[in-house]
Design an enzyme around this catalytic site. Structure first.
Site, PDB file in Angstrom:
ATOM      1  N   LYS A  78     -64.122   8.435   5.130  1.00 35.63           N
ATOM      2  CA  LYS A  78     -64.097   7.225   5.945  1.00 35.63           C
ATOM      3  C   LYS A  78     -63.842   5.985   5.083  1.00 35.63           C
ATOM      4  CE  LYS A  78     -64.718   9.106   9.966  1.00 35.63           C
ATOM      5  NZ  LYS A  78     -63.636   9.086  10.984  1.00 35.63           N
TER       6      LYS A  78
ATOM      7  N   TYR B 279     -68.066  12.949   3.911  1.00 36.42           N
ATOM      8  CA  TYR B 279     -67.787  12.150   5.106  1.00 36.42           C
ATOM      9  C   TYR B 279     -67.620  10.677   4.750  1.00 36.42           C
ATOM     10  CZ  TYR B 279     -68.202  10.335   9.859  1.00 36.42           C
ATOM     11  OH  TYR B 279     -67.962   9.699  11.059  1.00 36.42           O
TER      12      TYR B 279
END
EC number: 1.1.1.10
Length: 244
Positions: free
Chosen positions: A153, A149
């Site tokens: 990002k 994640y």
């Protein structure tokens, strides 16, 4: 404050729940026309019942071909909110191929594809536009068990700058928002453990998590001409988390 969004046409991904859904409702309330994209038909049906006039598009953005087909006929858009994302939490040594493929497909590749489709339409019509990528404080801070994640990002952080650089000459602005934990229904459930919540809250100078409207208000500001000289920026909505 009038943000001047009335009459403009916006496309919002990840529109079925949470930040995306609230963004759709706020845009409609501001007078915009909205195309709502979600992979879950039930969520879209519920959204249309609550907010008639929303144009629903049901597609899994992890599927490149299906996305191309679904979005090729939605018509022009002046505004885009890339909100769809997945968060598959695994420690580094246990990261799976499946988690990598799914996360990068949705959190990064889909942003590229959807933005290409929308931006090409803006350029063909010769109109200015605005794009907001919904990122996370995880784009700039390492968080335990967030290997994939955080990586997606982090890539979105640089993608936002690249899009701003190359789309700027076409009068298309591109910015991102970096929320902390947001109190969506899912956020309230996931952070209901006081001990887990305290560990994060202790890192936030304001001592609280974000409410959905904190993020939505920031998105609408970045979509509006009130931020007309802002592009390539990432705006934290994190209570000071990234300042520590």
């Amino acid at each position: 404050m009038d943000l001047g969004l009335a009459g403009r046409r916006a496309l919002v991904t990840g529109a079925g729940k949470g930040i995306g859904r609230s963004t759709v409702l706020a845009l409609k309330a501001a007078g915009a026309q909205v195309v709502a994209v979600s992979r879950t038909r039930e969520d879209l049906d519920d959204l249309v019942r609550e907010c008639p006039g929303v144009e629903p598009v049901c597609v899994d953005l992890a599927d490149w071909e299906a996305t191309e087909q679904a979005l090729s006929n939605v018509g022009p858009a002046d505004l885009l909110v890339n909100n769809a994302a997945v968060a598959l939490l695994q420690p580094f040594l246990e990261v799976t191929k499946e988690a990598c493929v799914t996360s990068f497909n949705v959190n990064l590749r889909a942003v590229i594809q959807v933005s290409q489709i929308v931006a090409k339409g803006m350029i063909a019509r010769g109109v200015p536009g605005a794009i907001v990528n919904v990122s996370s404080q995880a784009s700039q801070r390492a968080l335990t068990n967030h290997t994939v994640y955080c990586s997606t990002k982090g890539a979105l952080y640089m993608l936002t700058k690249m899009m701003a650089l190359e789309l700027g000459p076409h009068k298309i602005r591109v910015n991102a928002v970096n929320p902390t934990v947001v109190m969506t229904p899912m956020g309230r459930t996931n952070w209901s453990d006081p001990h887990k919540a305290k560990a994060m809250l202790d890192r936030i100078p304001l001592g609280k998590f974000a409410e959905v409207e904190n993020v939505v208000d920031t998105i609408l500001f970045l979509l509006s001409n009130r931020s007309g000289m802002t592009t390539g920026s990432t705006l934290p909505v994190d209570g000071g988390f990234l300042a520590t």
